[in-house]
Design a protein around this motif. Structure first.
Motif, PDB file in Angstrom:
ATOM      1  N   MET A   1       0.849  -1.177   0.000  1.00 43.14           N
ATOM      2  CA  MET A   1       0.000   0.000   0.000  1.00 43.14           C
ATOM      3  C   MET A   1       0.890   1.233   0.000  1.00 43.14           C
ATOM      4  N   THR A   2       0.607   2.161  -0.880  1.00 46.24           N
ATOM      5  CA  THR A   2       1.387   3.389  -0.948  1.00 46.24           C
ATOM      6  C   THR A   2       0.572   4.544  -0.405  1.00 46.24           C
ATOM      7  N   LEU A   3       1.243   5.409   0.313  1.00 43.39           N
ATOM      8  CA  LEU A   3       0.587   6.602   0.845  1.00 43.39           C
ATOM      9  C   LEU A   3       0.715   7.735  -0.164  1.00 43.39           C
ATOM     10  N   THR A   4      -0.422   8.254  -0.549  1.00 40.54           N
ATOM     11  CA  THR A   4      -0.447   9.407  -1.439  1.00 40.54           C
ATOM     12  C   THR A   4      -1.184  10.534  -0.718  1.00 40.54           C
ATOM     13  N   VAL A   5      -1.091  11.705  -1.269  1.00 38.69           N
ATOM     14  CA  VAL A   5      -1.809  12.839  -0.689  1.00 38.69           C
ATOM     15  C   VAL A   5      -3.308  12.562  -0.697  1.00 38.69           C
ATOM     16  N   THR A   6      -3.777  11.955  -1.763  1.00 37.97           N
ATOM     17  CA  THR A   6      -5.202  11.639  -1.872  1.00 37.97           C
ATOM     18  C   THR A   6      -5.636  10.659  -0.788  1.00 37.97           C
ATOM     19  N   SER A   7      -4.826   9.617  -0.533  1.00 38.73           N
ATOM     20  CA  SER A   7      -5.216   8.643   0.486  1.00 38.73           C
ATOM     21  C   SER A   7      -5.183   9.252   1.884  1.00 38.73           C
ATOM     22  N   ILE A   8      -4.263  10.167   2.143  1.00 31.63           N
ATOM     23  CA  ILE A   8      -4.197  10.833   3.446  1.00 31.63           C
ATOM     24  C   ILE A   8      -5.401  11.743   3.638  1.00 31.63           C
ATOM     25  N   VAL A   9      -5.732  12.527   2.620  1.00 28.46           N
ATOM     26  CA  VAL A   9      -6.898  13.418   2.706  1.00 28.46           C
ATOM     27  C   VAL A   9      -8.176  12.602   2.845  1.00 28.46           C
ATOM     28  N   THR A  10      -8.273  11.503   2.113  1.00 24.48           N
ATOM     29  CA  THR A  10      -9.447  10.635   2.216  1.00 24.48           C
ATOM     30  C   THR A  10      -9.570  10.052   3.618  1.00 24.48           C
ATOM     31  N   ALA A  11      -8.457   9.621   4.208  1.00 24.98           N
ATOM     32  CA  ALA A  11      -8.481   9.070   5.566  1.00 24.98           C
ATOM     33  C   ALA A  11      -8.932  10.120   6.573  1.00 24.98           C
ATOM     34  N   ILE A  12      -8.498  11.352   6.388  1.00 21.29           N
ATOM     35  CA  ILE A  12      -8.909  12.432   7.297  1.00 21.29           C
ATOM     36  C   ILE A  12     -10.396  12.710   7.161  1.00 21.29           C
ATOM     37  N   ILE A  13     -10.893  12.764   5.939  1.00 17.87           N
ATOM     38  CA  ILE A  13     -12.316  13.036   5.710  1.00 17.87           C
ATOM     39  C   ILE A  13     -13.171  11.892   6.252  1.00 17.87           C
ATOM     40  N   VAL A  14     -12.776  10.653   5.952  1.00 12.53           N
ATOM     41  CA  VAL A  14     -13.525   9.497   6.458  1.00 12.53           C
ATOM     42  C   VAL A  14     -13.463   9.470   7.983  1.00 12.53           C
ATOM     43  N   GLY A  15     -12.296   9.762   8.550  1.00  9.96           N
ATOM     44  CA  GLY A  15     -12.158   9.802  10.001  1.00  9.96           C
ATOM     45  C   GLY A  15     -13.050  10.847  10.635  1.00  9.96           C
ATOM     46  N   LEU A  16     -13.147  12.004  10.010  1.00  9.13           N
ATOM     47  CA  LEU A  16     -14.009  13.067  10.522  1.00  9.13           C
ATOM     48  C   LEU A  16     -15.472  12.637  10.500  1.00  9.13           C
ATOM     49  N   VAL A  17     -15.896  12.052   9.406  1.00  3.79           N
ATOM     50  CA  VAL A  17     -17.295  11.625   9.277  1.00  3.79           C
ATOM     51  C   VAL A  17     -17.608  10.496  10.250  1.00  3.79           C
ATOM     52  N   ILE A  18     -16.754   9.478  10.290  1.00 10.03           N
ATOM     53  CA  ILE A  18     -16.986   8.340  11.189  1.00 10.03           C
ATOM     54  C   ILE A  18     -16.933   8.796  12.645  1.00 10.03           C
ATOM     55  N   GLY A  19     -15.953   9.640  12.985  1.00 10.86           N
ATOM     56  CA  GLY A  19     -15.852  10.151  14.355  1.00 10.86           C
ATOM     57  C   GLY A  19     -17.061  10.984  14.752  1.00 10.86           C
ATOM     58  N   ALA A  20     -17.520  11.840  13.834  1.00  7.15           N
ATOM     59  CA  ALA A  20     -18.696  12.673  14.116  1.00  7.15           C
ATOM     60  C   ALA A  20     -19.946  11.815  14.281  1.00  7.15           C
ATOM     61  N   LEU A  21     -20.108  10.813  13.434  1.00  4.34           N
ATOM     62  CA  LEU A  21     -21.258   9.914  13.575  1.00  4.34           C
ATOM     63  C   LEU A  21     -21.178   9.142  14.888  1.00  4.34           C
ATOM     64  N   GLY A  22     -19.973   8.740  15.265  1.00  2.42           N
ATOM     65  CA  GLY A  22     -19.802   8.049  16.542  1.00  2.42           C
ATOM     66  C   GLY A  22     -20.176   8.927  17.714  1.00  2.42           C
ATOM     67  N   ARG A  23     -19.800  10.213  17.641  1.00  2.00           N
ATOM     68  CA  ARG A  23     -20.149  11.150  18.720  1.00  2.00           C
ATOM     69  C   ARG A  23     -21.645  11.369  18.827  1.00  2.00           C
ATOM     70  N   LEU A  24     -22.358  11.288  17.699  1.00  2.85           N
ATOM     71  CA  LEU A  24     -23.812  11.464  17.723  1.00  2.85           C
ATOM     72  C   LEU A  24     -24.510  10.363  18.519  1.00  2.85           C
ATOM     73  N   PHE A  25     -23.923   9.175  18.555  1.00  2.00           N
ATOM     74  CA  PHE A  25     -24.548   8.048  19.233  1.00  2.00           C
ATOM     75  C   PHE A  25     -24.200   7.971  20.715  1.00  2.00           C
ATOM     76  N   VAL A  26     -23.269   8.801  21.177  1.00  2.00           N
ATOM     77  CA  VAL A  26     -22.893   8.791  22.587  1.00  2.00           C
ATOM     78  C   VAL A  26     -23.724   9.844  23.309  1.00  2.00           C
ATOM     79  N   ARG A  27     -24.380   9.451  24.396  1.00  2.00           N
ATOM     80  CA  ARG A  27     -25.231  10.378  25.145  1.00  2.00           C
ATOM     81  C   ARG A  27     -24.393  11.402  25.884  1.00  2.00           C
ATOM     82  N   GLY A  28     -24.939  12.578  26.047  1.00  2.00           N
ATOM     83  CA  GLY A  28     -24.288  13.621  26.826  1.00  2.00           C
ATOM     84  C   GLY A  28     -23.256  14.395  26.029  1.00  2.00           C
ATOM     85  N   HIS A  29     -22.586  15.291  26.740  1.00  2.00           N
ATOM     86  CA  HIS A  29     -21.577  16.153  26.137  1.00  2.00           C
ATOM     87  C   HIS A  29     -20.209  15.493  26.246  1.00  2.00           C
TER      88      HIS A  29
END
Length: 96
Positions: A1-29
């Motif tokens: 597997m090679t790391l490219t700028v595209t794969s790094i940016v994609t990982a950040i975007i996917v991480g942001l979306v998955i992390g945000a969705l995960g936070r939505l399912f956790v109760r409280g602040h």
């Protein structure tokens, strides 16, 4: 597997979306930073992809809903664990 700028940016975007969705399912602040949310999301997405591969549902036609579900559940679990671990840190300052 090679790391490219595209794969790094994609990982950040996917991480942001998955992390945000995960936070939505956790109760409280959750008092965690956006950087922690992204990192938790990236880790959850990576581990969720591995688990989906073991279950044989990693590559399906269209959107991989089962893989996405696994990733979001892992992100919610990791957000909950991280938020619980760091909950009392900010309150201890200034006591002495």
């Amino acid at each position: 597997m090679t790391l490219t700028v595209t794969s790094i940016v994609t990982a950040i975007i996917v991480g942001l979306v998955i992390g945000a969705l995960g936070r939505l399912f956790v109760r409280g602040h959750q008092n965690i930073s956006i950087l922690a949310t992204i990192l938790i999301g990236i880790v959850a997405a990576f581990i969720g992809t591995i688990i989906a591969g073991f279950l044989g549902v990693r590559h399906t036609d269209g959107i991989d809903w089962i893989q996405l579900f696994i990733q979001v559940i892992l992100a919610a679990l990791f957000v909950s664990l991280y938020a619980g671990r760091t909950a009392g840190r900010g309150r201890r300052r200034g006591i002495l």
